[in-house]
Design a protein around this motif. Structure first.
Motif, mmCIF file in Angstrom:
data_model
loop_
_atom_site.group_PDB
_atom_site.id
_atom_site.type_symbol
_atom_site.label_atom_id
_atom_site.label_comp_id
_atom_site.label_asym_id
_atom_site.label_seq_id
_atom_site.Cartn_x
_atom_site.Cartn_y
_atom_site.Cartn_z
ATOM 1 N N ASN A 1 0.841 -1.204 0.000
ATOM 2 C CA ASN A 1 0.000 0.000 0.000
ATOM 3 C C ASN A 1 0.876 1.255 0.000
ATOM 4 O O ASN A 1 0.951 1.963 1.005
ATOM 5 N N PRO A 2 1.543 1.518 -1.117
ATOM 6 C CA PRO A 2 2.413 2.701 -1.158
ATOM 7 C C PRO A 2 1.603 3.985 -1.027
ATOM 8 O O PRO A 2 0.454 4.061 -1.482
ATOM 9 N N THR A 3 2.190 4.980 -0.375
ATOM 10 C CA THR A 3 1.519 6.269 -0.224
ATOM 11 C C THR A 3 2.333 7.356 -0.906
ATOM 12 O O THR A 3 3.556 7.276 -1.004
ATOM 13 N N LYS A 4 1.630 8.374 -1.375
ATOM 14 C CA LYS A 4 2.321 9.534 -1.926
ATOM 15 C C LYS A 4 3.171 10.168 -0.840
ATOM 16 O O LYS A 4 2.753 10.246 0.314
ATOM 17 N N GLN A 5 4.360 10.626 -1.218
ATOM 18 C CA GLN A 5 5.227 11.315 -0.284
ATOM 19 C C GLN A 5 5.420 12.756 -0.753
ATOM 20 O O GLN A 5 5.747 13.006 -1.910
ATOM 21 N N ARG A 6 5.218 13.682 0.174
ATOM 22 C CA ARG A 6 5.346 15.101 -0.124
ATOM 23 C C ARG A 6 6.813 15.500 0.014
ATOM 24 O O ARG A 6 7.416 15.352 1.069
ATOM 25 N N ILE A 7 7.413 16.001 -1.060
ATOM 26 C CA ILE A 7 8.813 16.429 -1.051
ATOM 27 C C ILE A 7 8.867 17.938 -0.872
ATOM 28 O O ILE A 7 8.201 18.688 -1.596
ATOM 29 N N ILE A 8 9.693 18.372 0.076
ATOM 30 C CA ILE A 8 9.736 19.775 0.476
ATOM 31 C C ILE A 8 11.000 20.443 -0.080
ATOM 32 O O ILE A 8 12.074 19.845 -0.059
ATOM 33 N N PRO A 9 10.902 21.673 -0.561
ATOM 34 C CA PRO A 9 12.092 22.374 -1.063
ATOM 35 C C PRO A 9 13.185 22.475 -0.005
ATOM 36 O O PRO A 9 12.900 22.684 1.180
ATOM 37 N N ASP A 10 14.458 22.331 -0.434
ATOM 38 C CA ASP A 10 15.560 22.420 0.528
ATOM 39 C C ASP A 10 16.629 23.429 0.126
ATOM 40 O O ASP A 10 17.623 23.603 0.830
ATOM 41 N N GLY A 11 16.466 24.103 -1.021
ATOM 42 C CA GLY A 11 17.423 25.126 -1.409
ATOM 43 C C GLY A 11 18.676 24.608 -2.083
ATOM 44 O O GLY A 11 19.598 25.378 -2.361
ATOM 45 N N LEU A 12 18.706 23.302 -2.374
ATOM 46 C CA LEU A 12 19.881 22.702 -3.004
ATOM 47 C C LEU A 12 19.488 21.983 -4.291
ATOM 48 O O LEU A 12 18.310 21.716 -4.539
ATOM 49 N N ILE A 13 20.486 21.664 -5.087
ATOM 50 C CA ILE A 13 20.296 20.958 -6.348
ATOM 51 C C ILE A 13 20.847 19.555 -6.197
ATOM 52 O O ILE A 13 21.898 19.352 -5.569
ATOM 53 N N GLU A 14 20.161 18.572 -6.774
ATOM 54 C CA GLU A 14 20.590 17.187 -6.617
ATOM 55 C C GLU A 14 20.634 16.472 -7.960
ATOM 56 O O GLU A 14 19.861 16.778 -8.863
ATOM 57 N N MET A 15 21.571 15.522 -8.055
ATOM 58 C CA MET A 15 21.581 14.576 -9.156
ATOM 59 C C MET A 15 21.243 13.223 -8.555
ATOM 60 O O MET A 15 21.857 12.812 -7.566
ATOM 61 N N ALA A 16 20.246 12.554 -9.125
ATOM 62 C CA ALA A 16 19.769 11.305 -8.535
ATOM 63 C C ALA A 16 19.764 10.185 -9.560
ATOM 64 O O ALA A 16 19.459 10.394 -10.742
ATOM 65 N N PHE A 17 20.082 8.983 -9.066
ATOM 66 C CA PHE A 17 20.061 7.779 -9.883
ATOM 67 C C PHE A 17 19.104 6.785 -9.235
ATOM 68 O O PHE A 17 19.279 6.417 -8.069
ATOM 69 N N ILE A 18 18.093 6.370 -9.973
ATOM 70 C CA ILE A 18 17.126 5.398 -9.466
ATOM 71 C C ILE A 18 17.655 4.004 -9.768
ATOM 72 O O ILE A 18 17.746 3.591 -10.931
ATOM 73 N N LEU A 19 18.013 3.281 -8.723
ATOM 74 C CA LEU A 19 18.592 1.947 -8.867
ATOM 75 C C LEU A 19 17.539 0.854 -8.717
ATOM 76 O O LEU A 19 17.761 -0.283 -9.129
ATOM 77 N N GLY A 20 16.425 1.200 -8.084
ATOM 78 C CA GLY A 20 15.365 0.232 -7.850
ATOM 79 C C GLY A 20 14.245 0.368 -8.871
ATOM 80 O O GLY A 20 14.487 0.629 -10.051
ATOM 81 N N ASP A 21 13.010 0.215 -8.409
ATOM 82 C CA ASP A 21 11.852 0.322 -9.297
ATOM 83 C C ASP A 21 11.530 1.789 -9.589
ATOM 84 O O ASP A 21 12.023 2.699 -8.920
ATOM 85 N N ASP A 22 10.691 1.992 -10.590
ATOM 86 C CA ASP A 22 10.337 3.348 -11.009
ATOM 87 C C ASP A 22 9.654 4.132 -9.879
ATOM 88 O O ASP A 22 9.053 3.553 -8.971
ATOM 89 N N ILE A 23 9.739 5.455 -9.991
ATOM 90 C CA ILE A 23 9.101 6.353 -9.033
ATOM 91 C C ILE A 23 8.201 7.321 -9.797
ATOM 92 O O ILE A 23 8.620 7.938 -10.776
#
Length: 271
Positions: A29-51
């Motif tokens: 039962n996955p739930t939506k997660q609210r992502i909050i601004p943090d003032g930084l820039i990120e590079m992300a690699f998804i290694l698992g299942d899609d998001i």
């Protein structure tokens, strides 16, 4: 849910704030997660299942598996489709600006595939190497070699941007931009342009973000849940001003924030 952070090599710590990994088991039962601004820039690699990344209440896109998340000034929702396994690089804004020709304001409030920002062959090789690496230590080594290949000259930070940024950080975002510039107030428009180019948001927006983050961390620490005290400590004009900023960046009030199922992920990052 397992969240870990790792420090960059000392010769890269002007560019990279930290590396982080997140692993979350598959949920029925996955739930939506609210992502909050943090003032930084990120590079992300998804290694698992899609998001999923929601673009409205019921519409979504799948996040790129190798992407740069630009500055955000409002919250957004994501939801895992299965097992979460992510490796990310959290940049200092001016550090990332040194690596790309793109103005950072064009990356704001969205995810951009890395092959839009770097030569396609280079980006594809980095993505393949990161995803197929044996462990986090190897991923960090791969990324740091990639980063060094991009750094052809010492990091140069615009003097006006740096002095303003330093003061914003030192004052925890409580000092006004006009107050920072003082007798150089005529430079405000020039500063605004430089900030959106090198940082990705305006100096006023960044100041609000930094102050909000500090207040949020205090709230999450449990040291104080008195909103008036928190507002006073971080020099908000009053409690209602603090609550307005809180709602702007999270979408909900401080009282509704704690123990909210949609904020488990953001709470981990801020703690």
């Amino acid at each position: 849910m397992e969240y870990k952070t790792f420090q960059p090599h000392k010769d890269l710590d002007l560019f990279v704030d930290c590396y982080w990994t997140l692993q979350v088991p598959t949920s029925n039962n996955p739930t939506k997660q609210r992502i909050i601004p943090d003032g930084l820039i990120e590079m992300a690699f998804i290694l698992g299942d899609d998001i999923k990344r929601f673009t409205s209440s019921n519409k979504y896109i799948l996040q790129p598996r190798a992407m740069v998340l630009g500055q955000t000034i409002e919250p957004f929702f994501i939801e895992p489709t299965g097992y979460v396994d992510t490796f990310s690089i959290r940049f200092y804004p001016y550090g990332f600006a040194h690596l790309v020709k793109t103005q950072l304001k064009t990356l704001a409030n969205k995810e951009t595939p890395i092959d839009f920002l770097f030569p396609k062959d280079m980006a594809n090789e980095l993505e393949y190497s990161i995803i197929n690496a044996k462990n986090t230590e190897q991923r960090i080594e791969i990324f740091e070699n990639f980063l060094r290949s991009l750094i052809t000259k010492p990091l140069e930070i615009d003097a006006l941007v740096k002095s303003t940024l330093d003061t914003i950080i030192e004052s925890i975002g409580s000092q006004s931009i006009n107050g920072i510039l003082d007798e150089k107030i005529s430079l405000r428009r020039k500063l605004e342009r430089k900030f959106t180019k090198y940082i990705g948001v305006s100096p006023k927006q960044l100041g609000r973000l930094i102050r909000f983050q500090a207040a949020l961390k205090l709230l999450l620490s449990g040291e104080s849940e008195n909103l008036t005290d928190i507002a006073h400590q971080f020099e908000y004009y009053d409690q209602s001003h603090f609550i307005k900023d809180f709602k702007d960046f999270t979408g909900i009030s401080p009282k509704n924030f704690l123990n909210n199922e949609n904020l488990k992920l953001s709470s981990i990052f801020y703690k």
